[in-house]
Write a protein that holds these residues in place. Structure first.
Motif, PDB file in Angstrom:
ATOM      1  N   ALA A  69       0.741  -1.363  -0.025  1.00  0.00           N
ATOM      2  CA  ALA A  69      -0.326   0.402   0.149  1.00  0.00           C
ATOM      3  C   ALA A  69       0.713   1.555   0.169  1.00  0.00           C
ATOM      4  O   ALA A  69       0.479   2.097  -0.155  1.00  0.00           O
ATOM      5  N   ILE A  70       1.929   0.700   0.887  1.00  0.00           N
ATOM      6  CA  ILE A  70       2.750   2.399   0.289  1.00  0.00           C
ATOM      7  C   ILE A  70       3.517   2.747  -0.380  1.00  0.00           C
ATOM      8  O   ILE A  70       3.264   3.717  -1.252  1.00  0.00           O
ATOM      9  N   SER A  71       3.894   0.948  -0.992  1.00  0.00           N
ATOM     10  CA  SER A  71       4.422   1.327  -2.635  1.00  0.00           C
ATOM     11  C   SER A  71       3.529   2.684  -4.012  1.00  0.00           C
ATOM     12  O   SER A  71       3.915   2.764  -4.953  1.00  0.00           O
ATOM     13  N   LEU A  72       2.040   1.555  -3.244  1.00  0.00           N
ATOM     14  CA  LEU A  72       0.958   2.189  -4.086  1.00  0.00           C
ATOM     15  C   LEU A  72       0.369   3.674  -3.750  1.00  0.00           C
ATOM     16  O   LEU A  72       0.173   4.797  -5.136  1.00  0.00           O
ATOM     17  N   GLN A  73       1.310   3.900  -2.698  1.00  0.00           N
ATOM     18  CA  GLN A  73       0.764   5.311  -2.412  1.00  0.00           C
ATOM     19  C   GLN A  73      -0.770   5.681  -2.507  1.00  0.00           C
ATOM     20  O   GLN A  73      -1.307   6.974  -2.781  1.00  0.00           O
ATOM     21  N   LEU A  74      -1.863   5.520  -1.386  1.00  0.00           N
ATOM     22  CA  LEU A  74      -3.076   4.989  -1.893  1.00  0.00           C
ATOM     23  C   LEU A  74      -3.240   4.837  -0.392  1.00  0.00           C
ATOM     24  O   LEU A  74      -3.139   4.006   0.909  1.00  0.00           O
ATOM     25  N   PRO A  75      -4.778   5.131  -0.536  1.00  0.00           N
ATOM     26  CA  PRO A  75      -5.251   5.783   1.472  1.00  0.00           C
ATOM     27  C   PRO A  75      -6.730   4.660   1.481  1.00  0.00           C
ATOM     28  O   PRO A  75      -6.030   3.810   0.523  1.00  0.00           O
ATOM     29  N   VAL A  76      -5.852   4.195   3.107  1.00  0.00           N
ATOM     30  CA  VAL A  76      -6.280   2.858   2.490  1.00  0.00           C
ATOM     31  C   VAL A  76      -7.729   2.412   2.668  1.00  0.00           C
ATOM     32  O   VAL A  76      -8.497   3.880   4.239  1.00  0.00           O
ATOM     33  N   ILE A  77      -8.932   1.298   3.182  1.00  0.00           N
ATOM     34  CA  ILE A  77     -10.470   1.251   3.683  1.00  0.00           C
ATOM     35  C   ILE A  77      -9.916  -0.036   4.314  1.00  0.00           C
ATOM     36  O   ILE A  77     -10.019  -0.673   4.103  1.00  0.00           O
ATOM     37  N   LEU A  78     -10.079   0.140   5.803  1.00  0.00           N
ATOM     38  CA  LEU A  78     -10.959  -1.245   6.060  1.00  0.00           C
ATOM     39  C   LEU A  78     -11.665  -2.408   5.976  1.00  0.00           C
ATOM     40  O   LEU A  78     -12.714  -1.303   7.018  1.00  0.00           O
ATOM     41  N   VAL A  79     -11.568  -3.045   5.987  1.00  0.00           N
ATOM     42  CA  VAL A  79     -12.563  -3.449   6.386  1.00  0.00           C
ATOM     43  C   VAL A  79     -13.056  -4.893   7.634  1.00  0.00           C
ATOM     44  O   VAL A  79     -12.161  -5.683   7.870  1.00  0.00           O
ATOM     45  N   VAL A  80     -13.848  -4.145   8.445  1.00  0.00           N
ATOM     46  CA  VAL A  80     -13.431  -5.073   9.780  1.00  0.00           C
ATOM     47  C   VAL A  80     -15.240  -5.899  10.010  1.00  0.00           C
ATOM     48  O   VAL A  80     -16.329  -6.133   9.732  1.00  0.00           O
ATOM     49  N   GLY A  81     -14.737  -6.933   9.595  1.00  0.00           N
ATOM     50  CA  GLY A  81     -15.527  -8.529  10.362  1.00  0.00           C
ATOM     51  C   GLY A  81     -16.190  -8.270  11.290  1.00  0.00           C
ATOM     52  O   GLY A  81     -15.712  -8.587  12.688  1.00  0.00           O
ATOM     53  N   LEU A  82     -17.501  -8.073  11.976  1.00  0.00           N
ATOM     54  CA  LEU A  82     -18.219  -8.471  12.588  1.00  0.00           C
ATOM     55  C   LEU A  82     -18.491  -9.827  13.324  1.00  0.00           C
ATOM     56  O   LEU A  82     -19.345 -10.867  12.388  1.00  0.00           O
ATOM     57  N   ARG A  83     -17.701  -9.616  14.659  1.00  0.00           N
ATOM     58  CA  ARG A  83     -17.726 -11.169  14.879  1.00  0.00           C
ATOM     59  C   ARG A  83     -17.059 -11.289  16.465  1.00  0.00           C
ATOM     60  O   ARG A  83     -15.807 -10.322  16.947  1.00  0.00           O
ATOM     61  N   LEU A  84     -16.961 -11.985  17.411  1.00  0.00           N
ATOM     62  CA  LEU A  84     -16.273 -11.677  18.837  1.00  0.00           C
ATOM     63  C   LEU A  84     -15.029 -11.603  18.899  1.00  0.00           C
ATOM     64  O   LEU A  84     -13.981 -12.517  17.702  1.00  0.00           O
ATOM     65  N   GLY A  85     -13.964 -10.455  18.914  1.00  0.00           N
ATOM     66  CA  GLY A  85     -12.173 -10.213  19.303  1.00  0.00           C
ATOM     67  C   GLY A  85     -12.805  -8.772  17.528  1.00  0.00           C
ATOM     68  O   GLY A  85     -11.314  -8.761  17.766  1.00  0.00           O
ATOM     69  N   CYS A  86     -13.736  -8.690  17.221  1.00  0.00           N
ATOM     70  CA  CYS A  86     -13.586  -7.253  16.009  1.00  0.00           C
ATOM     71  C   CYS A  86     -12.833  -6.476  16.799  1.00  0.00           C
ATOM     72  O   CYS A  86     -12.176  -5.940  15.738  1.00  0.00           O
ATOM     73  N   ILE A  87     -13.754  -5.836  18.078  1.00  0.00           N
ATOM     74  CA  ILE A  87     -13.027  -4.336  18.276  1.00  0.00           C
ATOM     75  C   ILE A  87     -11.374  -4.459  18.479  1.00  0.00           C
ATOM     76  O   ILE A  87     -10.784  -3.287  18.214  1.00  0.00           O
ATOM     77  N   ASN A  88     -11.097  -5.307  19.334  1.00  0.00           N
ATOM     78  CA  ASN A  88      -9.663  -5.374  19.166  1.00  0.00           C
ATOM     79  C   ASN A  88      -9.114  -5.714  17.491  1.00  0.00           C
ATOM     80  O   ASN A  88      -7.471  -4.961  17.512  1.00  0.00           O
ATOM     81  N   HIS A  89      -8.822  -6.611  16.658  1.00  0.00           N
ATOM     82  CA  HIS A  89      -8.473  -6.466  15.505  1.00  0.00           C
ATOM     83  C   HIS A  89      -9.022  -5.263  15.168  1.00  0.00           C
ATOM     84  O   HIS A  89      -7.630  -4.604  14.455  1.00  0.00           O
ATOM     85  N   ALA A  90     -10.275  -4.928  15.159  1.00  0.00           N
ATOM     86  CA  ALA A  90      -9.806  -3.322  14.146  1.00  0.00           C
ATOM     87  C   ALA A  90      -9.228  -2.157  14.678  1.00  0.00           C
ATOM     88  O   ALA A  90      -8.224  -1.212  13.898  1.00  0.00           O
ATOM     89  N   LEU A  91      -8.683  -2.541  16.036  1.00  0.00           N
ATOM     90  CA  LEU A  91      -7.950  -1.271  16.739  1.00  0.00           C
ATOM     91  C   LEU A  91      -6.946  -1.319  16.445  1.00  0.00           C
ATOM     92  O   LEU A  91      -5.932  -0.860  16.087  1.00  0.00           O
ATOM     93  N   LEU A  92      -6.236  -3.025  16.976  1.00  0.00           N
ATOM     94  CA  LEU A  92      -4.693  -2.902  16.096  1.00  0.00           C
ATOM     95  C   LEU A  92      -4.612  -3.511  14.687  1.00  0.00           C
ATOM     96  O   LEU A  92      -2.912  -2.628  14.290  1.00  0.00           O
ATOM     97  N   SER A  93      -5.524  -3.830  13.710  1.00  0.00           N
ATOM     98  CA  SER A  93      -5.159  -2.849  12.260  1.00  0.00           C
ATOM     99  C   SER A  93      -5.044  -1.699  12.217  1.00  0.00           C
ATOM    100  O   SER A  93      -4.179  -0.764  11.081  1.00  0.00           O
ATOM    101  N   ALA A  94      -6.031  -0.556  12.481  1.00  0.00           N
ATOM    102  CA  ALA A  94      -6.147   0.764  12.394  1.00  0.00           C
ATOM    103  C   ALA A  94      -4.339   1.489  12.889  1.00  0.00           C
ATOM    104  O   ALA A  94      -4.316   2.421  12.189  1.00  0.00           O
ATOM    105  N   GLU A  95      -4.337   0.790  14.336  1.00  0.00           N
ATOM    106  CA  GLU A  95      -3.021   1.188  14.768  1.00  0.00           C
ATOM    107  C   GLU A  95      -1.871   1.274  13.244  1.00  0.00           C
ATOM    108  O   GLU A  95      -0.692   2.206  13.841  1.00  0.00           O
ATOM    109  N   ALA A  96      -1.866  -0.263  13.365  1.00  0.00           N
ATOM    110  CA  ALA A  96      -0.697  -0.579  12.295  1.00  0.00           C
ATOM    111  C   ALA A  96      -0.771   0.588  11.079  1.00  0.00           C
ATOM    112  O   ALA A  96       0.306   0.447  10.389  1.00  0.00           O
ATOM    113  N   ILE A  97      -2.040   0.264  10.297  1.00  0.00           N
ATOM    114  CA  ILE A  97      -2.060   1.035   9.718  1.00  0.00           C
ATOM    115  C   ILE A  97      -1.638   2.784   9.437  1.00  0.00           C
ATOM    116  O   ILE A  97      -0.929   2.714   8.275  1.00  0.00           O
TER     117      ILE A  97
END
Length: 239
Positions: free
Chosen positions: A136-164
């Motif tokens: 994504a960095i090499s492509l120089q693109l903004p990111v859309i994050l798809v969050v799959g709603l299931r148990l644990g999704c809050i943690n997964h979403a926040l970790l992914s957003a922080e990584a981005i």
């Protein structure tokens, strides 16, 4: 005007990245935009009529109104359904990010908007050194994050957003996709993620997609705020 382009990643595998990407394409097509997609790296490809096909890549192809040749839309088609760096090593393939960037540039010349779907989550390795975020960095693109709603999704979403964010990428928005229809407190989970991603990253919730048949991306598009996304993307072009 330069083509709009965005990178779709997810909180995990099998959480609806392709489904959401197809819904985005349907929404763009409905607004008379020339829309196409890249699935630069796909795994789990199968041979049909002497040509390798990947189900996700085929769905993106069918949702687009600009047809790209396979060597542009999916430059790396791997057969085994596993992590790309493992399969690439097994099949003797080198995943060259520069080649993907060149394919993307060619696609931008043919369309008004290009959706690039990543593989797995944002930190999935592509080789010993590079991962999906590097692409994504090499492509120089903004990111859309798809969050799959299931148990644990809050943690997964926040970790992914922080990584981005940590990698210097812009999180332009996120989309909630209900993959577990029996999940309790799904609305409360969405609100918890929305509050935190809005406050910390100014990344709006662009839609919550209910449980829909995976072949009905056109229906899913109705649940995404396509116009807000386009407004944000066009604003980035003027920066």
């Amino acid at each position: 005007m330069k083509a709009i382009s965005l990178f779709v990643t997810g909180t995990d595998t099998e959480i609806g990245k392709t489904f959401v990407s197809c819904a985005l394409l349907q929404g763009f097509c409905a607004r008379a935009l020339r829309a196409t997609a890249l699935k630069p790296i796909s795994t789990g490809a199968q041979l049909h009529n002497e040509i390798l096909h990947n189900e996700d890549a085929d769905l993106l192809f069918n949702a687009s109104n600009i047809v790209l040749p396979l060597h542009l839309s999916t430059p790396y088609m791997l057969r085994k359904p596993a992590a790309p760096h493992i399969v690439a090593a097994y099949e003797g393939v080198s995943l060259d990010i520069a080649h993907i960037v060149a394919c993307h540039r060619a696609a931008e010349q043919l369309a008004d908007i290009v959706v690039v779907e990543g593989v797995g989550g944002v930190c999935v390795p592509l080789d010993d050194m590079k991962d999906t975020a590097d692409l994504a960095i090499s492509l120089q693109l903004p990111v859309i994050l798809v969050v799959g709603l299931r148990l644990g999704c809050i943690n997964h979403a926040l970790l992914s957003a922080e990584a981005i964010s940590t990698r210097g990428l812009m999180l332009v928005g996120w989309i909630a996709n209900i993959i577990d229809p029996d999940m309790e407190f799904s609305t409360a989970n969405v609100e918890a993620i929305q509050q935190r991603l809005d406050r910390k990253y100014s990344a709006p919730l662009l839609g919550t997609i209910p449980r829909i048949d995976s072949q009905r991306a056109d229906e899913a598009a109705r649940y995404i705020d396509i116009d807000t996304l386009l407004e944000r993307m066009r604003g980035l072009l003027t920066l």
